[in-house]
Structure formats: C-alpha cells, structure tokens
Design a protein around this motif. Structure first.
Motif, PDB file in Angstrom:
ATOM      1  N   ASN A  29       7.408 -11.734  -5.701  1.00 52.87           N
ATOM      2  CA  ASN A  29       6.417 -12.055  -4.715  1.00 52.87           C
ATOM      3  C   ASN A  29       6.137 -10.462  -3.893  1.00 52.87           C
ATOM      4  OD1 ASN A  29       5.179 -14.741  -4.558  1.00 52.87           O
ATOM      5  ND2 ASN A  29       7.263 -15.237  -4.340  1.00 52.87           N
ATOM      6  N   LEU A  30       4.931  -9.986  -3.978  1.00 52.59           N
ATOM      7  CA  LEU A  30       4.751  -8.860  -3.132  1.00 52.59           C
ATOM      8  C   LEU A  30       3.763  -9.192  -2.047  1.00 52.59           C
ATOM      9  CD1 LEU A  30       4.663  -5.961  -2.723  1.00 52.59           C
ATOM     10  CD2 LEU A  30       2.463  -5.773  -4.158  1.00 52.59           C
ATOM     11  N   CYS A  31       4.524  -9.146  -0.793  1.00 51.83           N
ATOM     12  CA  CYS A  31       3.668  -9.681   0.504  1.00 51.83           C
ATOM     13  C   CYS A  31       3.099  -8.543   1.147  1.00 51.83           C
ATOM     14  CB  CYS A  31       4.554 -10.379   1.301  1.00 51.83           C
ATOM     15  SG  CYS A  31       5.503 -11.735   0.337  1.00 51.83           S
ATOM     16  N   SER A  32       1.692  -8.703   1.326  1.00 51.90           N
ATOM     17  CA  SER A  32       1.242  -7.600   2.095  1.00 51.90           C
ATOM     18  C   SER A  32       0.000  -8.182   3.137  1.00 51.90           C
ATOM     19  CB  SER A  32       0.380  -6.685   0.863  1.00 51.90           C
ATOM     20  OG  SER A  32      -0.430  -7.386   0.505  1.00 51.90           O
ATOM     21  N   VAL A  33      -0.674  -7.366   3.864  1.00 49.37           N
ATOM     22  CA  VAL A  33      -1.868  -7.828   4.788  1.00 49.37           C
ATOM     23  C   VAL A  33      -3.042  -7.194   3.916  1.00 49.37           C
ATOM     24  CG1 VAL A  33      -0.331  -8.302   6.527  1.00 49.37           C
ATOM     25  CG2 VAL A  33      -1.404  -6.108   6.351  1.00 49.37           C
ATOM     26  N   ASP A  34      -4.120  -8.123   4.020  1.00 45.22           N
ATOM     27  CA  ASP A  34      -5.250  -7.466   3.667  1.00 45.22           C
ATOM     28  C   ASP A  34      -6.101  -6.706   5.015  1.00 45.22           C
ATOM     29  OD1 ASP A  34      -6.640  -9.507   5.519  1.00 45.22           O
ATOM     30  OD2 ASP A  34      -7.269 -10.906   3.991  1.00 45.22           O
ATOM     31  N   THR A  35      -7.263  -6.338   4.628  1.00 45.70           N
ATOM     32  CA  THR A  35      -7.983  -5.650   5.670  1.00 45.70           C
ATOM     33  C   THR A  35      -8.259  -6.176   6.864  1.00 45.70           C
ATOM     34  OG1 THR A  35     -10.019  -5.924   4.539  1.00 45.70           O
ATOM     35  CG2 THR A  35      -8.886  -3.915   3.933  1.00 45.70           C
ATOM     36  N   GLU A  36      -8.272  -7.484   6.800  1.00 47.55           N
ATOM     37  CA  GLU A  36      -8.460  -8.422   8.072  1.00 47.55           C
ATOM     38  C   GLU A  36      -7.304  -8.711   8.730  1.00 47.55           C
ATOM     39  OE1 GLU A  36     -11.358 -11.443   7.459  1.00 47.55           O
ATOM     40  OE2 GLU A  36     -12.787  -9.948   6.326  1.00 47.55           O
ATOM     41  N   LYS A  37      -6.172  -8.074   8.203  1.00 47.80           N
ATOM     42  CA  LYS A  37      -4.782  -8.459   8.766  1.00 47.80           C
ATOM     43  C   LYS A  37      -4.289  -9.925   8.621  1.00 47.80           C
ATOM     44  CE  LYS A  37      -4.462  -4.398  10.237  1.00 47.80           C
ATOM     45  NZ  LYS A  37      -4.148  -3.302   9.302  1.00 47.80           N
ATOM     46  N   ARG A  38      -4.787 -10.453   7.223  1.00 47.58           N
ATOM     47  CA  ARG A  38      -4.446 -11.723   6.904  1.00 47.58           C
ATOM     48  C   ARG A  38      -3.323 -11.606   5.815  1.00 47.58           C
ATOM     49  NH1 ARG A  38     -10.274 -13.942   5.164  1.00 47.58           N
ATOM     50  NH2 ARG A  38      -9.806 -11.939   4.040  1.00 47.58           N
ATOM     51  N   PRO A  39      -2.085 -12.400   6.016  1.00 45.63           N
ATOM     52  CA  PRO A  39      -1.136 -12.196   5.060  1.00 45.63           C
ATOM     53  C   PRO A  39      -1.395 -12.684   3.590  1.00 45.63           C
ATOM     54  CG  PRO A  39      -0.517 -14.195   6.432  1.00 45.63           C
ATOM     55  CD  PRO A  39      -1.982 -13.613   6.848  1.00 45.63           C
ATOM     56  N   GLN A  40      -1.081 -11.786   2.486  1.00 48.25           N
ATOM     57  CA  GLN A  40      -1.288 -12.014   1.253  1.00 48.25           C
ATOM     58  C   GLN A  40      -0.049 -11.955   0.453  1.00 48.25           C
ATOM     59  OE1 GLN A  40      -4.503 -12.903   0.082  1.00 48.25           O
ATOM     60  NE2 GLN A  40      -5.411 -12.496   2.264  1.00 48.25           N
ATOM     61  N   ALA A  41       0.228 -12.723  -0.355  1.00 49.92           N
ATOM     62  CA  ALA A  41       1.246 -12.814  -1.272  1.00 49.92           C
ATOM     63  C   ALA A  41       0.728 -13.088  -2.803  1.00 49.92           C
ATOM     64  CB  ALA A  41       2.381 -13.647  -0.971  1.00 49.92           C
ATOM     65  N   ARG A  42       1.527 -12.340  -3.859  1.00 46.24           N
ATOM     66  CA  ARG A  42       1.067 -12.485  -4.968  1.00 46.24           C
ATOM     67  C   ARG A  42       2.320 -12.385  -5.963  1.00 46.24           C
ATOM     68  NH1 ARG A  42      -1.054  -8.504  -2.349  1.00 46.24           N
ATOM     69  NH2 ARG A  42      -3.154  -9.076  -2.854  1.00 46.24           N
ATOM     70  N   MET A  43       2.277 -12.873  -7.330  1.00 42.37           N
ATOM     71  CA  MET A  43       3.504 -12.698  -8.162  1.00 42.37           C
ATOM     72  C   MET A  43       3.151 -11.500  -8.739  1.00 42.37           C
ATOM     73  SD  MET A  43       5.664 -15.271  -7.467  1.00 42.37           S
ATOM     74  CE  MET A  43       6.844 -15.117  -9.062  1.00 42.37           C
ATOM     75  N   ILE A  44       4.209 -10.411  -9.142  1.00 45.01           N
ATOM     76  CA  ILE A  44       4.091  -9.366  -9.938  1.00 45.01           C
ATOM     77  C   ILE A  44       5.212  -9.048 -10.850  1.00 45.01           C
ATOM     78  CG2 ILE A  44       2.555  -8.118  -8.148  1.00 45.01           C
ATOM     79  CD1 ILE A  44       5.175  -6.860  -6.862  1.00 45.01           C
ATOM     80  N   VAL A  45       5.125  -8.327 -11.841  1.00 49.25           N
ATOM     81  CA  VAL A  45       6.340  -8.192 -12.760  1.00 49.25           C
ATOM     82  C   VAL A  45       6.947  -7.043 -12.187  1.00 49.25           C
ATOM     83  CG1 VAL A  45       6.786  -7.767 -15.211  1.00 49.25           C
ATOM     84  CG2 VAL A  45       4.780  -9.276 -14.536  1.00 49.25           C
ATOM     85  N   LEU A  46       8.306  -7.041 -11.973  1.00 48.01           N
ATOM     86  CA  LEU A  46       9.319  -5.966 -11.996  1.00 48.01           C
ATOM     87  C   LEU A  46       9.328  -5.102 -13.067  1.00 48.01           C
ATOM     88  CD1 LEU A  46      11.277  -4.363 -10.069  1.00 48.01           C
ATOM     89  CD2 LEU A  46      12.780  -5.970 -10.904  1.00 48.01           C
ATOM     90  N   ARG A  47       9.103  -3.813 -13.109  1.00 46.34           N
ATOM     91  CA  ARG A  47       8.982  -2.901 -14.288  1.00 46.34           C
ATOM     92  C   ARG A  47      10.142  -1.978 -14.430  1.00 46.34           C
ATOM     93  NH1 ARG A  47       5.364  -5.160 -18.225  1.00 46.34           N
ATOM     94  NH2 ARG A  47       3.599  -5.943 -17.000  1.00 46.34           N
ATOM     95  N   ALA A  48      10.645  -1.551 -13.249  1.00 50.03           N
ATOM     96  CA  ALA A  48      11.822  -0.648 -13.207  1.00 50.03           C
ATOM     97  C   ALA A  48      12.477  -0.692 -11.777  1.00 50.03           C
ATOM     98  CB  ALA A  48      11.201   0.642 -13.570  1.00 50.03           C
ATOM     99  N   ALA A  49      13.712  -0.737 -11.951  1.00 47.26           N
ATOM    100  CA  ALA A  49      14.501  -0.610 -10.523  1.00 47.26           C
ATOM    101  C   ALA A  49      15.398   0.294 -10.753  1.00 47.26           C
ATOM    102  CB  ALA A  49      14.971  -1.948 -10.453  1.00 47.26           C
ATOM    103  N   ASP A  50      15.670   1.075  -9.455  1.00 47.94           N
ATOM    104  CA  ASP A  50      16.754   2.028  -9.487  1.00 47.94           C
ATOM    105  C   ASP A  50      17.425   2.071  -8.121  1.00 47.94           C
ATOM    106  OD1 ASP A  50      17.929   4.613  -8.826  1.00 47.94           O
ATOM    107  OD2 ASP A  50      16.318   5.851  -9.333  1.00 47.94           O
ATOM    108  N   ARG A  51      18.763   1.607  -8.089  1.00 43.90           N
ATOM    109  CA  ARG A  51      19.697   1.291  -7.045  1.00 43.90           C
ATOM    110  C   ARG A  51      19.994   2.718  -6.458  1.00 43.90           C
ATOM    111  NH1 ARG A  51      25.221  -1.258  -9.458  1.00 43.90           N
ATOM    112  NH2 ARG A  51      23.977  -1.443 -11.360  1.00 43.90           N
TER     113      ARG A  51
END
Length: 190
Positions: A29-51
């Motif tokens: 889940n990527l959780c952000s805020v929209d331009t009206e400062k309302r919370p937004q969450a959506r599923m996204i696919v992890l494409r790469a990770a670097d520890r």
C-alpha cells in the motif's frame, strides 16, 4: 532474533518480493495525501528494493492522480503485510519522481516485459470507460506507453516492524540517515 538481524531480515523480504510475484510483500500500500490533504491509499507492485540504500521502486502512469499528489507532497507511507509470516512492515519516507524522458525512467522501462509496457498505453487512469469495452483489447502503441511511464523511487527514513504472534507480539522501530545507514533501533510496545 536481535534488532540488527530483524532489520536485515525485513529488507531481505523486500528484496525477495521485488523478484518473486508470490511473495507476501510483492503488493504494497502506498499512502499519500491528495491536493485537498485527504488521505489516499492504493496497492502498488514492488519492482525493486535495495537494502543498502533503503530504497524501493514502483511504476506509475504520469497521468494518474497519484503522480500529481506525489508531485505536491512527496512524503508517504508504504505499508505491507505478509499473511504467511504474520509480519507487517510500515515504512515512512519520501518519493522521488522520474518522468518520461529521464534516464532512470528509461532504464526501468527497458527492463519491462512487452505485456507490462502495454498497460501504460490505454486511457488515463480513472477516466470513464464503457462497460462493453472491458476485456476487449484496443490497439495500443508502445511509444504512447513510454511517454506516460513514471518511476517512483521511495527512500525510507523509518521502518516500523510488527510481528503478530500467538502470544507476545513484537514491534521494533528503525531509523535511517540520508545515506540509508541505520541510525537508531529500539524495541517498542506493540
């Protein structure tokens, strides 16, 4: 398991998820805020990770509301849960946007299989679509998709690790500096 091992294990899980579609952390889940400062969450696919850099990569359509939201407010939370391991990872940090024509987006685009590239060639995300056209493949131009492809690079500043157990749930907090080095770690009450 001690705190350094937990941190290493969490990032190993994310690195595995980036290449294993069956991993519990492949879809986050990527959780952000929209331009009206309302919370937004959506599923996204992890494409790469670097520890070592504490970095995650995701892809998006630059016409999406998500792209506009992140352009205005790049501070986000990434949340994942693996039912198999009963482990929750909640990372906070900042997203860098790399749009069409950038070297980073071009490199990511070149690594995509053709079937994935075509997902960026359709209509804008969220636009109305006639029900009759669902499931009907429209002719698509790969160049159109490339012109709409965006790369999101998330850099974690914190990791909240939470392990659900039959008894004695465990929770630990980790902080990272701007280079990705571990700067603090501690156990906290779940």
């Amino acid at each position: 398991m001690d705190l350094p091992d937990i941190d290493a294990s969490a990032w190993a899980e994310l690195e595995t998820a980036a290449v294993d579609p069956q991993s519990g952390f492949r879809y986050l889940n990527l959780c952000s805020v929209d331009t009206e400062k309302r919370p937004q969450a959506r599923m996204i696919v992890l494409r790469a990770a670097d520890r070592s850099a504490r970095r995650l990569e995701f892809h998006t359509d630059t016409r999406s509301p998500k792209w506009l939201e992140l352009s205005a407010t790049p501070h986000v939370t990434v949340l994942g849960f693996s039912a198999e391991s009963r482990l929750q990872l909640r990372l906070q940090g900042k997203v860098e946007l790399h749009g069409p024509g950038s070297g980073a987006a071009g490199t990511a685009w070149d690594r995509l299989p053709a079937r994935t590239r075509m997902t960026y060639a359709g209509g804008p995300p969220g636009d109305e679509r006639a029900f009759e056209t669902i499931g009907v493949a429209a002719p698509a131009d790969e160049a159109e998709g490339k012109a709409r492809f965006g790369l999101l690079i998330f850099r974690a500043s914190t990791l909240d690790w939470f392990q659900l157990r039959q008894q004695d749930n465990r929770r630990a907090l980790f902080s990272y500096d701007e280079t990705g080095a571990l700067s603090s770690r501690r156990w906290v009450n779940p």
